[in-house]
Scaffold this active site. Structure first.
Site, PDB file in Angstrom:
ATOM      1  N   PRO A   2      59.389  14.893  64.831  1.00  0.00           N
ATOM      2  CA  PRO A   2      58.546  15.914  65.465  1.00  0.00           C
ATOM      3  C   PRO A   2      57.263  16.184  64.671  1.00  0.00           C
ATOM      4  O   PRO A   2      57.292  16.328  63.459  1.00  0.00           O
ATOM      5  CB  PRO A   2      59.439  17.154  65.499  1.00  0.00           C
ATOM      6  CG  PRO A   2      60.496  16.918  64.494  1.00  0.00           C
ATOM      7  CD  PRO A   2      60.656  15.446  64.348  1.00  0.00           C
ATOM      8  N   GLU A   3      56.164  16.223  65.386  1.00  0.00           N
ATOM      9  CA  GLU A   3      54.875  16.565  64.793  1.00  0.00           C
ATOM     10  C   GLU A   3      54.451  17.918  65.356  1.00  0.00           C
ATOM     11  O   GLU A   3      55.226  18.565  66.066  1.00  0.00           O
ATOM     12  CB  GLU A   3      53.853  15.456  65.095  1.00  0.00           C
ATOM     13  CG  GLU A   3      54.327  14.096  64.578  1.00  0.00           C
ATOM     14  CD  GLU A   3      53.308  12.963  64.816  1.00  0.00           C
ATOM     15  OE1 GLU A   3      52.118  13.250  64.973  1.00  0.00           O
ATOM     16  OE2 GLU A   3      53.741  11.802  64.855  1.00  0.00           O
ATOM     17  N   ARG A 171      36.451   9.669  49.967  1.00  0.00           N
ATOM     18  CA  ARG A 171      37.783   9.062  49.906  1.00  0.00           C
ATOM     19  C   ARG A 171      37.717   7.580  50.247  1.00  0.00           C
ATOM     20  O   ARG A 171      37.118   7.200  51.249  1.00  0.00           O
ATOM     21  CB  ARG A 171      38.738   9.739  50.905  1.00  0.00           C
ATOM     22  CG  ARG A 171      38.961  11.200  50.649  1.00  0.00           C
ATOM     23  CD  ARG A 171      39.724  11.386  49.343  1.00  0.00           C
ATOM     24  NE  ARG A 171      39.943  12.807  49.074  1.00  0.00           N
ATOM     25  CZ  ARG A 171      41.019  13.469  49.477  1.00  0.00           C
ATOM     26  NH1 ARG A 171      41.964  12.850  50.136  1.00  0.00           N
ATOM     27  NH2 ARG A 171      41.149  14.742  49.193  1.00  0.00           N
TER      28      ARG A 171
END
Ligand code: ZN
Length: 290
Positions: A2-3, A171
């Protein structure tokens, strides 16, 4: 697994029976799930009212009248089932298809008895036991180990194209990895990262720091849209399957790229590709995503 949208759907399913209810009893049938239950777990919850049920990232937070907060994480396979006692007979164990699949009772690990206008029993079932529950003082929610390093909630005002740009700037890791990192933005997992990158037409392999300008704005918009659409889909699923048997867990959404390897891109018809990044499958369109 689940997100954010699935957890939000579970929250919306539980809120009507949990918010305002007093916990009359809690039964934890094991000493641990992924982690041990906190000390005096059942005792600290007994007789306490759940004032509000909120969500932060992939966590559920029950704000309690005892000035503590019950934190619940569904892990990979956690789900809740609601038995409402005013029903003529319990609706449990009447699975109606994959979505409403009720768990095997031997994986029912926590049972909450709730007293309110809608008395109910809420059962937490988790076959793989990657979920966990914790209790933290209300005053320490933001600084507790679960949330101290967590990035902005994507559907809140704390998340913006500018904040995303700041988080990604400099990044060199792939953008896929940067979006999975909960410090940059909360609640995204493998599925919705793949879907957001597709919708933004950004390659999952692109260096995070190079996702800036128009591309960064597209990605910001795509994250919001993908999550909102999925929450909306979850809402309609909730009406169908909570009505059927009270089981709250997962819903199958129509994905653009996730788990569609070899199937045609909905935009350009070239086959969706699958690669492995940091040990996890990434699905994307090599034509549309740059
Ligand atoms: Zn395409």
């Amino acid at each position: 697994m689940p997100e954010l949208p699935e957890v939000e759907t579970v929250r919306r399913g539980l809120a009507p029976v949990m918010e305002g209810a007093v916990i009359t009893a809690v039964e934890a049938r094991r000493p641990d799930l992924r982690f041990p239950f906190p000390n005096d777990f059942a005792k600290r919850l007994k007789g306490v009212q759940i004032e509000r049920l909120e969500r932060r990232g992939k966590y559920l937070m029950g704000h309690l009248s005892s000035e503590e907060c019950l934190i619940m994480h569904l892990g990979m396979s956690g789900r809740f089932t609601i038995d409402e006692f005013h029903e003529r007979k319990s609706r449990r164990n009447q699975p109606t298809g994959a979505l409403a699949e009720t768990g095997n009772p031997k994986h029912d690990h926590v049972v909450f008895e709730l007293k309110s206008a809608r008395p109910a029993r809420v059962v937490y079932n988790d076959p793989r036991r990657f979920g966990f529950m914790d209790i933290v003082p209300a005053a320490e929610i933001d600084s507790c180990k679960h949330f101290a390093l967590m990035g902005p909630e994507p559907l809140s005002n704390y998340f913006s194209a500018a904040s995303l740009n700041d988080a990604l700037s400099g990044r060199s890791s792939p953008i896929k990895a940067a979006l999975l990192d909960q410090r940059n933005v909360a609640g995204l997992g493998n599925i919705y990262v793949c879907e957001a990158l597709y919708r933004a037409r950004v390659s999952p392999r692109r260096k995070a720091g190079s996702v800036a300008g128009k591309r960064g704005e597209r990605l910001y918009g795509a994250i919001i849209d993908v999550l909102r659409d999925a929450i909306e889909a979850g809402g309609s699923t909730l009406r169908d399957f909570a009505a059927a048997d009270g089981a709250l867990g997962y819903f199958q959404h129509r994905f653009d790229v996730y788990d569609r390897e070899g199937e045609p891109c909905r935009n350009c018809k070239s086959p969706i590709q699958r690669i492995v990044q940091s040990g996890r499958s990434t699905f994307f369109c090599g034509q549309c995503q740059r």
